[in-house]
Motif scaffolding. Structure first.
Motif, mmCIF file in Angstrom:
data_model
loop_
_atom_site.group_PDB
_atom_site.id
_atom_site.type_symbol
_atom_site.label_atom_id
_atom_site.label_comp_id
_atom_site.label_asym_id
_atom_site.label_seq_id
_atom_site.Cartn_x
_atom_site.Cartn_y
_atom_site.Cartn_z
ATOM 1 N N ALA A 65 0.842 -1.202 0.000
ATOM 2 C CA ALA A 65 0.000 0.000 0.000
ATOM 3 C C ALA A 65 0.876 1.251 0.000
ATOM 4 O O ALA A 65 1.827 1.352 0.771
ATOM 5 N N THR A 66 0.561 2.197 -0.891
ATOM 6 C CA THR A 66 1.400 3.387 -1.070
ATOM 7 C C THR A 66 0.523 4.628 -1.222
ATOM 8 O O THR A 66 -0.391 4.651 -2.047
ATOM 9 N N LEU A 67 0.819 5.657 -0.442
ATOM 10 C CA LEU A 67 0.098 6.923 -0.539
ATOM 11 C C LEU A 67 0.388 7.552 -1.897
ATOM 12 O O LEU A 67 1.552 7.634 -2.323
ATOM 13 N N CYS A 68 -0.657 8.021 -2.586
ATOM 14 C CA CYS A 68 -0.483 8.535 -3.938
ATOM 15 C C CYS A 68 -1.398 9.734 -4.193
ATOM 16 O O CYS A 68 -2.178 10.141 -3.336
ATOM 17 N N LEU A 69 -1.262 10.274 -5.379
ATOM 18 C CA LEU A 69 -2.108 11.331 -5.923
ATOM 19 C C LEU A 69 -2.330 12.494 -4.951
ATOM 20 O O LEU A 69 -1.365 13.001 -4.388
ATOM 21 N N THR A 70 -3.572 12.939 -4.769
ATOM 22 C CA THR A 70 -3.828 14.135 -3.958
ATOM 23 C C THR A 70 -3.297 13.989 -2.541
ATOM 24 O O THR A 70 -2.729 14.923 -1.976
ATOM 25 N N SER A 71 -3.455 12.817 -1.945
ATOM 26 C CA SER A 71 -2.970 12.611 -0.572
ATOM 27 C C SER A 71 -1.456 12.763 -0.503
ATOM 28 O O SER A 71 -0.926 13.331 0.454
ATOM 29 N N SER A 86 -7.951 8.948 2.079
ATOM 30 C CA SER A 86 -6.551 8.787 1.685
ATOM 31 C C SER A 86 -6.489 8.036 0.358
ATOM 32 O O SER A 86 -7.114 6.983 0.203
ATOM 33 N N ASP A 87 -5.738 8.589 -0.595
ATOM 34 C CA ASP A 87 -5.529 7.921 -1.880
ATOM 35 C C ASP A 87 -4.399 6.922 -1.690
ATOM 36 O O ASP A 87 -3.263 7.306 -1.372
ATOM 37 N N ILE A 88 -4.706 5.645 -1.890
ATOM 38 C CA ILE A 88 -3.719 4.594 -1.675
ATOM 39 C C ILE A 88 -3.678 3.680 -2.889
ATOM 40 O O ILE A 88 -4.723 3.207 -3.357
ATOM 41 N N ALA A 89 -2.469 3.466 -3.391
ATOM 42 C CA ALA A 89 -2.274 2.636 -4.576
ATOM 43 C C ALA A 89 -1.800 1.241 -4.207
ATOM 44 O O ALA A 89 -1.064 1.056 -3.236
ATOM 45 N N LEU A 90 -2.240 0.297 -5.020
ATOM 46 C CA LEU A 90 -1.756 -1.078 -4.982
ATOM 47 C C LEU A 90 -1.433 -1.474 -6.420
ATOM 48 O O LEU A 90 -1.982 -0.889 -7.359
ATOM 49 N N PRO A 91 -0.561 -2.458 -6.608
ATOM 50 C CA PRO A 91 -0.316 -2.918 -7.976
ATOM 51 C C PRO A 91 -1.596 -3.460 -8.600
ATOM 52 O O PRO A 91 -2.376 -4.139 -7.924
ATOM 53 N N ARG A 92 -1.797 -3.124 -9.865
ATOM 54 C CA ARG A 92 -2.968 -3.616 -10.580
ATOM 55 C C ARG A 92 -2.998 -5.145 -10.484
ATOM 56 O O ARG A 92 -1.976 -5.803 -10.589
ATOM 57 N N GLY A 93 -4.172 -5.693 -10.246
ATOM 58 C CA GLY A 93 -4.316 -7.132 -10.095
ATOM 59 C C GLY A 93 -4.293 -7.580 -8.642
ATOM 60 O O GLY A 93 -4.588 -8.724 -8.336
ATOM 61 N N THR A 94 -3.945 -6.670 -7.735
ATOM 62 C CA THR A 94 -3.936 -6.975 -6.307
ATOM 63 C C THR A 94 -5.328 -6.702 -5.745
ATOM 64 O O THR A 94 -5.946 -5.686 -6.074
ATOM 65 N N HIS A 95 -5.796 -7.586 -4.899
ATOM 66 C CA HIS A 95 -7.107 -7.415 -4.266
ATOM 67 C C HIS A 95 -7.092 -6.184 -3.367
ATOM 68 O O HIS A 95 -6.195 -6.018 -2.553
ATOM 69 N N HIS A 96 -8.080 -5.325 -3.519
ATOM 70 C CA HIS A 96 -8.225 -4.165 -2.644
ATOM 71 C C HIS A 96 -9.002 -4.580 -1.404
ATOM 72 O O HIS A 96 -10.133 -5.050 -1.513
ATOM 73 N N PRO A 97 -8.409 -4.403 -0.219
ATOM 74 C CA PRO A 97 -9.131 -4.768 1.009
ATOM 75 C C PRO A 97 -10.419 -3.960 1.138
ATOM 76 O O PRO A 97 -10.491 -2.810 0.721
ATOM 77 N N THR A 98 -11.419 -4.574 1.706
ATOM 78 C CA THR A 98 -12.685 -3.882 1.935
ATOM 79 C C THR A 98 -12.798 -3.515 3.405
ATOM 80 O O THR A 98 -12.119 -4.069 4.259
ATOM 81 N N ILE A 130 5.176 6.014 0.563
ATOM 82 C CA ILE A 130 4.601 7.219 -0.045
ATOM 83 C C ILE A 130 5.360 7.463 -1.339
ATOM 84 O O ILE A 130 6.588 7.336 -1.370
ATOM 85 N N TYR A 131 4.640 7.818 -2.392
ATOM 86 C CA TYR A 131 5.338 8.166 -3.624
ATOM 87 C C TYR A 131 6.049 9.507 -3.452
ATOM 88 O O TYR A 131 5.538 10.414 -2.803
ATOM 89 N N SER A 132 7.244 9.608 -4.040
ATOM 90 C CA SER A 132 8.026 10.840 -3.987
ATOM 91 C C SER A 132 7.242 11.974 -4.635
ATOM 92 O O SER A 132 6.285 11.746 -5.394
ATOM 93 N N ALA A 133 7.670 13.188 -4.369
ATOM 94 C CA ALA A 133 7.006 14.351 -4.958
ATOM 95 C C ALA A 133 7.042 14.273 -6.487
ATOM 96 O O ALA A 133 6.040 14.552 -7.154
ATOM 97 N N GLU A 134 8.187 13.860 -7.032
ATOM 98 C CA GLU A 134 8.318 13.785 -8.489
ATOM 99 C C GLU A 134 7.382 12.728 -9.076
ATOM 100 O O GLU A 134 6.702 12.979 -10.069
ATOM 101 N N ARG A 135 7.346 11.556 -8.465
ATOM 102 C CA ARG A 135 6.449 10.500 -8.959
ATOM 103 C C ARG A 135 4.995 10.951 -8.837
ATOM 104 O O ARG A 135 4.180 10.703 -9.719
ATOM 105 N N THR A 136 4.672 11.637 -7.748
ATOM 106 C CA THR A 136 3.300 12.100 -7.552
ATOM 107 C C THR A 136 2.919 13.114 -8.630
ATOM 108 O O THR A 136 1.808 13.068 -9.166
ATOM 109 N N LEU A 137 3.836 14.017 -8.962
ATOM 110 C CA LEU A 137 3.563 14.977 -10.038
ATOM 111 C C LEU A 137 3.323 14.252 -11.359
ATOM 112 O O LEU A 137 2.371 14.567 -12.088
ATOM 113 N N VAL A 138 4.169 13.281 -11.663
ATOM 114 C CA VAL A 138 4.004 12.508 -12.903
ATOM 115 C C VAL A 138 2.635 11.830 -12.909
ATOM 116 O O VAL A 138 1.914 11.877 -13.913
ATOM 117 N N ASP A 139 2.252 11.225 -11.787
ATOM 118 C CA ASP A 139 0.949 10.557 -11.720
ATOM 119 C C ASP A 139 -0.203 11.543 -11.905
ATOM 120 O O ASP A 139 -1.203 11.220 -12.552
#
Length: 192
Positions: A65-71, A86-98, A130-139
């Motif tokens: 789990a990784t903090l991303c985007l606006t968060s 909180s915007d949280i990313a997981l690798p595509r194909g990974t089950h998102h917990p409910t 947490i994604y770096s500032a640069e990665r977050t900007l790219v996203d």
């Protein structure tokens, strides 16, 4: 006192492994020594700052789990937004917990998931990503259709005003995301 040997964020299984029974966990809940933040997920509020509660809980369920985007923009002080979740990313194909309160899940390509992913301390040794500032900007530029162009452009303006930040550093990360690179180059040409 029971509960002090608990991790800052934990599951009911984690509490059992720490030697507590289900009844003891519920007793800690009743005494407000721990908080339930989702189905079967708890935090020690004295150990986790509120800004990291959802991320620490998500990390307890999914290590990647990784903090991303606006968060992540807010975390890096690149936005004044107050996200409801909180915007949280997981690798595509990974089950998102409910059942986690205040989490918006995002799925990112597993091939690029680790790019710009940094580790941070959420309190008392709890590690979160947490994604770096640069990665977050790219996203934000890559997902402009979801995040909005004004969010991406304002974050880029703020990032550029900080000493030590260079367009070359941002373009290096953007080069790994072909769809975002032209948008970021265009924005940099306008702003510089």
């Amino acid at each position: 006192m029971p509960g002090r040997e608990l991790a800052p964020a934990f599951t009911l299984q984690g509490a059992r492994e720490a030697g507590l029974t289900k009844d003891q966990v519920y007793s800690l809940l009743d005494r407000e020594e721990i908080e339930r933040v989702g189905r079967g997920v708890y935090v020690r509020p004295d150990a986790i700052p509120p800004a990291f509660t959802a991320l620490a809980a998500a990390t307890t369920l999914r290590e990647e789990a990784t903090l991303c985007l606006t968060s992540a923009l807010v975390h890096h002080d690149l936005s004044d937004a107050i996200p409801f979740a909180s915007d949280i990313a997981l690798p595509r194909g990974t089950h998102h917990p409910t059942g986690l309160a205040n989490v918006t899940w995002h799925s990112f390509d597993p091939r690029t998931f680790e790019i710009g992913r940094e580790c941070a301390d959420a309190g008392q040794g709890a590690k979160v990503a947490i994604y770096s500032a640069e990665r977050t900007l790219v996203d934000c530029f890559r997902l402009m259709h979801q995040e909005g162009s004004d969010v991406a452009h304002e974050a880029l303006r703020r990032w550029l005003r900080r000493s030590g930040n260079t367009p070359a550093r941002l373009l290096k990360i953007a080069g790994l995301f072909p769809k975002a690179l032209p948008r970021i180059r265009q924005a940099l040409e306008v702003l510089l």
